[in-house]
Design an enzyme around this catalytic site. Structure first.
Site, PDB file in Angstrom:
ATOM      1  N   ILE A  12      45.305  40.496  40.040  1.00  0.00           N
ATOM      2  CA  ILE A  12      46.167  39.884  41.034  1.00  0.00           C
ATOM      3  C   ILE A  12      45.982  38.503  40.923  1.00  0.00           C
ATOM      4  CG2 ILE A  12      46.760  39.625  43.506  1.00  0.00           C
ATOM      5  CD1 ILE A  12      46.148  42.893  43.524  1.00  0.00           C
ATOM      6  N   GLU A  70      42.606  49.171  60.177  1.00  0.00           N
ATOM      7  CA  GLU A  70      44.091  49.182  60.297  1.00  0.00           C
ATOM      8  C   GLU A  70      44.566  50.465  60.911  1.00  0.00           C
ATOM      9  OE1 GLU A  70      45.108  48.478  56.104  1.00  0.00           O
ATOM     10  OE2 GLU A  70      44.196  46.668  55.785  1.00  0.00           O
ATOM     11  N   HIS A  75      49.686  45.303  55.741  1.00  0.00           N
ATOM     12  CA  HIS A  75      49.470  45.787  54.554  1.00  0.00           C
ATOM     13  C   HIS A  75      50.558  46.301  53.673  1.00  0.00           C
ATOM     14  CE1 HIS A  75      45.817  47.449  52.382  1.00  0.00           C
ATOM     15  NE2 HIS A  75      46.544  47.225  51.435  1.00  0.00           N
TER      16      HIS A  75
HETATM   17  P1  NAD Z   1      40.775  43.526  39.533  1.00  0.00           P
HETATM   18  O1  NAD Z   1      39.534  44.455  39.643  1.00  0.00           O
HETATM   19  O2  NAD Z   1      41.610  43.235  38.599  1.00  0.00           O
HETATM   20  O3  NAD Z   1      40.066  42.003  39.863  1.00  0.00           O
HETATM   21  C1  NAD Z   1      38.892  41.784  40.800  1.00  0.00           C
HETATM   22  C2  NAD Z   1      38.408  40.524  40.366  1.00  0.00           C
HETATM   23  O4  NAD Z   1      37.256  40.293  41.219  1.00  0.00           O
HETATM   24  C3  NAD Z   1      37.590  40.714  39.236  1.00  0.00           C
HETATM   25  O5  NAD Z   1      37.915  39.540  38.307  1.00  0.00           O
HETATM   26  C4  NAD Z   1      35.990  40.626  39.352  1.00  0.00           C
HETATM   27  O6  NAD Z   1      35.398  39.976  38.634  1.00  0.00           O
HETATM   28  C5  NAD Z   1      36.109  39.776  40.628  1.00  0.00           C
HETATM   29  N1  NAD Z   1      34.894  39.762  41.388  1.00  0.00           N
HETATM   30  C6  NAD Z   1      34.221  40.805  41.605  1.00  0.00           C
HETATM   31  N2  NAD Z   1      33.187  40.921  42.458  1.00  0.00           N
HETATM   32  C7  NAD Z   1      33.294  39.282  42.773  1.00  0.00           C
HETATM   33  C8  NAD Z   1      32.467  38.397  43.464  1.00  0.00           C
HETATM   34  N3  NAD Z   1      31.368  39.046  44.414  1.00  0.00           N
HETATM   35  N4  NAD Z   1      32.810  37.241  43.779  1.00  0.00           N
HETATM   36  C9  NAD Z   1      33.906  36.854  42.839  1.00  0.00           C
HETATM   37  N5  NAD Z   1      34.665  37.510  42.270  1.00  0.00           N
HETATM   38  C10 NAD Z   1      34.498  38.754  42.098  1.00  0.00           C
HETATM   39  O7  NAD Z   1      41.395  43.760  41.159  1.00  0.00           O
HETATM   40  P2  NAD Z   1      42.846  43.526  41.544  1.00  0.00           P
HETATM   41  O8  NAD Z   1      43.821  44.727  41.233  1.00  0.00           O
HETATM   42  O9  NAD Z   1      43.165  42.090  41.059  1.00  0.00           O
HETATM   43  O10 NAD Z   1      42.952  43.625  43.203  1.00  0.00           O
HETATM   44  C11 NAD Z   1      42.382  42.531  44.012  1.00  0.00           C
HETATM   45  C12 NAD Z   1      42.323  43.074  45.289  1.00  0.00           C
HETATM   46  O11 NAD Z   1      43.353  43.190  46.010  1.00  0.00           O
HETATM   47  C13 NAD Z   1      41.269  44.186  45.626  1.00  0.00           C
HETATM   48  O12 NAD Z   1      40.599  44.178  46.888  1.00  0.00           O
HETATM   49  C14 NAD Z   1      42.609  45.442  45.914  1.00  0.00           C
HETATM   50  O13 NAD Z   1      42.264  46.418  46.746  1.00  0.00           O
HETATM   51  C15 NAD Z   1      43.366  44.271  46.538  1.00  0.00           C
HETATM   52  N6  NAD Z   1      44.729  44.889  46.697  1.00  0.00           N
HETATM   53  C16 NAD Z   1      45.472  44.938  47.946  1.00  0.00           C
HETATM   54  C17 NAD Z   1      46.966  45.288  47.918  1.00  0.00           C
HETATM   55  C18 NAD Z   1      47.673  45.204  49.144  1.00  0.00           C
HETATM   56  O14 NAD Z   1      48.417  45.894  49.564  1.00  0.00           O
HETATM   57  N7  NAD Z   1      47.527  43.987  50.111  1.00  0.00           N
HETATM   58  C19 NAD Z   1      47.532  46.021  46.740  1.00  0.00           C
HETATM   59  C20 NAD Z   1      46.661  46.155  45.788  1.00  0.00           C
HETATM   60  C21 NAD Z   1      45.447  45.619  45.564  1.00  0.00           C
END
Ligand code: NAD
Length: 524
Positions: free
Chosen positions: A149, A258, A276
């Site tokens: 994302i 939530e 959300h």
């Molecule tokens: P992803 O696993 O592809 O990416 C996560 C990134 O965070 C990775 O690049 C990782 O290296 C980095 N990371 C891990 N620990 C870290 C730290 N301590 N400091 C900095 N960076 C760190 O995940 P994604 O698919 O991009 O999802 C990102 C977030 O969005 C997640 O929390 C997911 O649950 C959330 N999400 C929310 C919704 C929504 O409806 N709002 C929907 C889907 C995903």
């Protein structure tokens, strides 16, 4: 092929299934009804409503695959599925664009105060002056977490001519630069950004990553967006910062609890909220349904799926033989990721003794990678995709073998090189139990479990006592302790098993004891 669809899936996927299989769509089933219907099915498709428990899995006589049209698999008993040789597939990438677009929407809403202006006009007011906004062009966007994302957000923000900087300690600088972002440390990101957006998973490291201390480091009048997970932001600290005007605004799609009814943030005019909705678009649902259904069909046709959650397609007898070593390799990876600092560049797995001749070393390497990468990624690192995930992060993987397994029958040595240094963890499977037998050059023998503290310190009298005193003062009980050293008088490595979480503050205090070189808190 008989397939059951037991949740409301987008029609696109169901149509695809119908071209190849006999499909029954039955939603809102009771557990008993589900058990009855699953009996003769080859595949099952769900979203999050159906609870695929052990009883359901055990009742399924022909089931080969479970597809989740979405990301999280909390509603599926993965262990029970794996034991029965049932493959679980999902669609992790389906909503990345959708969430990134929502993030940009929230950022524009903050910059132009669209929700507030909408409410004002509908309340019969024409407040043009009050809603003077700001442009995104030329502003600095700080992206915390450059995964699926985060990297999409950057692509879109660049179209608005924003300057993007990112903090993600686990992605290589080279990769980030290819995406057109400047990689910085967290403090620098906080200090330089006009807008900060969070895209990390919720882990022990990221819980309350944005707390009062972090907010204090932000620019006055900055904006914060969180469409990741609620717990990453300390809501009480955010509330204070929005009330005091330290932050100009925040946009939240996710909350610690939530739905966030009663949450004081909802009362603030400069806090924009959505329930959300990040992943809620027609396209994301369609895409999730299509991906999950395609994956299920692939498994049923005997083709390799892309998004396997639970296991490689190895014969059960091989999996059974490797079971203990798989657990060992994964534990070594998990241990090492908590020990290293810096961006991972190289991972080397050396198989010693009996394992030097093992023909499925690659699966064991993948298990080590899974252990290394799972704690930092939202989900979905498994024995199949681990090398691809590592390659996408620019991590080089090598395998080696060695006859000598020290005093063990077999031994795995995992070496992880980062841009800041190197760590090495050795381990063996002893009677089916994971045993760490060495950390860096220190011989140590421990079964990694629970909370641990690893302290490197000068080899002189009184050091152990000083560390124990700090822990004692904080009511942290030491359950077990081990010390390893190379030569008398050199550096020692102390491994403590503790009963309570140590926390960043106490880690800092121990690190400040003269003669202590480094302190790491781990949890297995
Ligand atoms: P992803 O696993 O592809 O990416 C996560 C990134 O965070 C990775 O690049 C990782 O290296 C980095 N990371 C891990 N620990 C870290 C730290 N301590 N400091 C900095 N960076 C760190 O995940 P994604 O698919 O991009 O999802 C990102 C977030 O969005 C997640 O929390 C997911 O649950 C959330 N999400 C929310 C919704 C929504 O409806 N709002 C929907 C889907 C995903």
């Amino acid at each position: 092929m008989k397939i059951l669809v037991s949740d409301h899936l987008h029609e696109a996927g169901i149509e695809l299934l119908r071209q190849h299989a006999e499909v029954e769509v039955a939603t809102g089933l009771s557990k008993e009804e589900l058990i009855e219907k699953i009996r003769d099915k080859d595949g099952l498709l769900v979203r999050s409503a159906t609870k695929v428990t052990r009883d359901v899995i055990e009742a399924a006589e022909n089931l080969k695959v479970i597809g989740r049209a979405g990301v999280g698999v909390d509603n599926i008993d993965i262990k029970a599925a794996t034991e029965r040789g049932i493959i679980v597939v999902n669609a992790p990438e389906a909503s990345s664009i959708t969430v990134a677009e929502h993030t940009i929407g929230l950022m524009l809403a903050l910059a132009r105060r669209i929700p507030q202006a909408n409410a004002s006009l509908k309340a019969g007011k024409w407040e043009k002056k009050k809603f003077l906004g700001i442009e995104l062009r030329g502003k600095t966007l700080g992206v915390i977490g450059m995964g699926r994302i985060g990297s999409q957000v950057v692509r879109k923000a660049k179209a608005f001519e924003m300057h993007c900087i990112a903090y993600d300690p686990y992605i290589s600088k080279k990769l980030a630069e290819e995406l057109g972002v400047e990689v910085v440390e967290l403090d620098e990101l906080l200090a330089r950004s006009d807008f900060i957006t969070i895209h990390v998973p919720l882990t022990e490291q990221t819980r309350h990553l944005i707390n009062a201390e972090a907010i204090a480091k932000m620019k006055d009048g900055a904006y914060l967006i969180n469409a990741a997970r609620g717990g990453v932001v300390d809501e009480a600290a955010l509330y204070d910062a929005l009330r005091s005007g330290k932050l100009a605004g925040a946009a939240l799609d996710v909350f610690e609890k939530e739905p966030p009814f009663g949450n004081p943030l909802l009362e603030l005019d400069n806090c924009i909220v959505t329930p959300h909705l990040g992943a809620s678009t027609e396209e994301a649902q369609r895409y999730a349904s299509l991906i999950a259904c395609e994956e299920v069909l692939k498994v049923l046709r005997g083709e390799p799926p892309r998004n396997v959650v639970n296991m490689p397609r190895l014969p059960p007898e091989v999996l059974d033989k490797l079971k203990d070593h798989l657990a060992l390799a994964e534990a070594l990876g998990n241990f090492a990721i908590q020990l290293v600092s810096g961006r991972i560049r190289d991972v080397e797995v050396t198989f010693c003794g009996a394992l030097a001749e093992e023909e499925h070393q690659e699966v064991l390497t993948n298990a080590a990678l899974k252990g290394l990468l799972s704690p930092i990624l939202t989900e979905g690192v498994n024995l199949l995709n681990a090398p691809v995930v590592a390659k996408n992060r620019d991590i080089r993987i090598t395998q080696a073998k060695r006859e000598d397994a020290e005093k063990y029958e077999s031994l795995i040595i995992l070496r992880v090189k980062t841009d800041e240094g190197e760590t090495m963890v050795k381990g063996s499977s002893v009677g089916g139990e994971v045993r760490i037998t060495g950390i860096e050059e220190y011989a140590i023998e421990l079964t990694p479990s629970g909370k641990m503290l690893i302290v490197k310190h000068e080899d002189k009298p009184g050091m152990i006592g000083r560390v124990a005193t700090v822990l004692g003062e904080k009511q942290i009980n030491i359950g077990a302790m081990q010390v390893g050293r190379r030569e008398k008088g050199e550096t020692q490595l102390m491994v403590l098993s503790v009963d309570q979480p140590v926390g960043k503050e106490v880690v800092k205090e121990i690190a400040s004891i003269p003669g202590v070189y480094s302190v790491k808190e781990l949890e297995m």
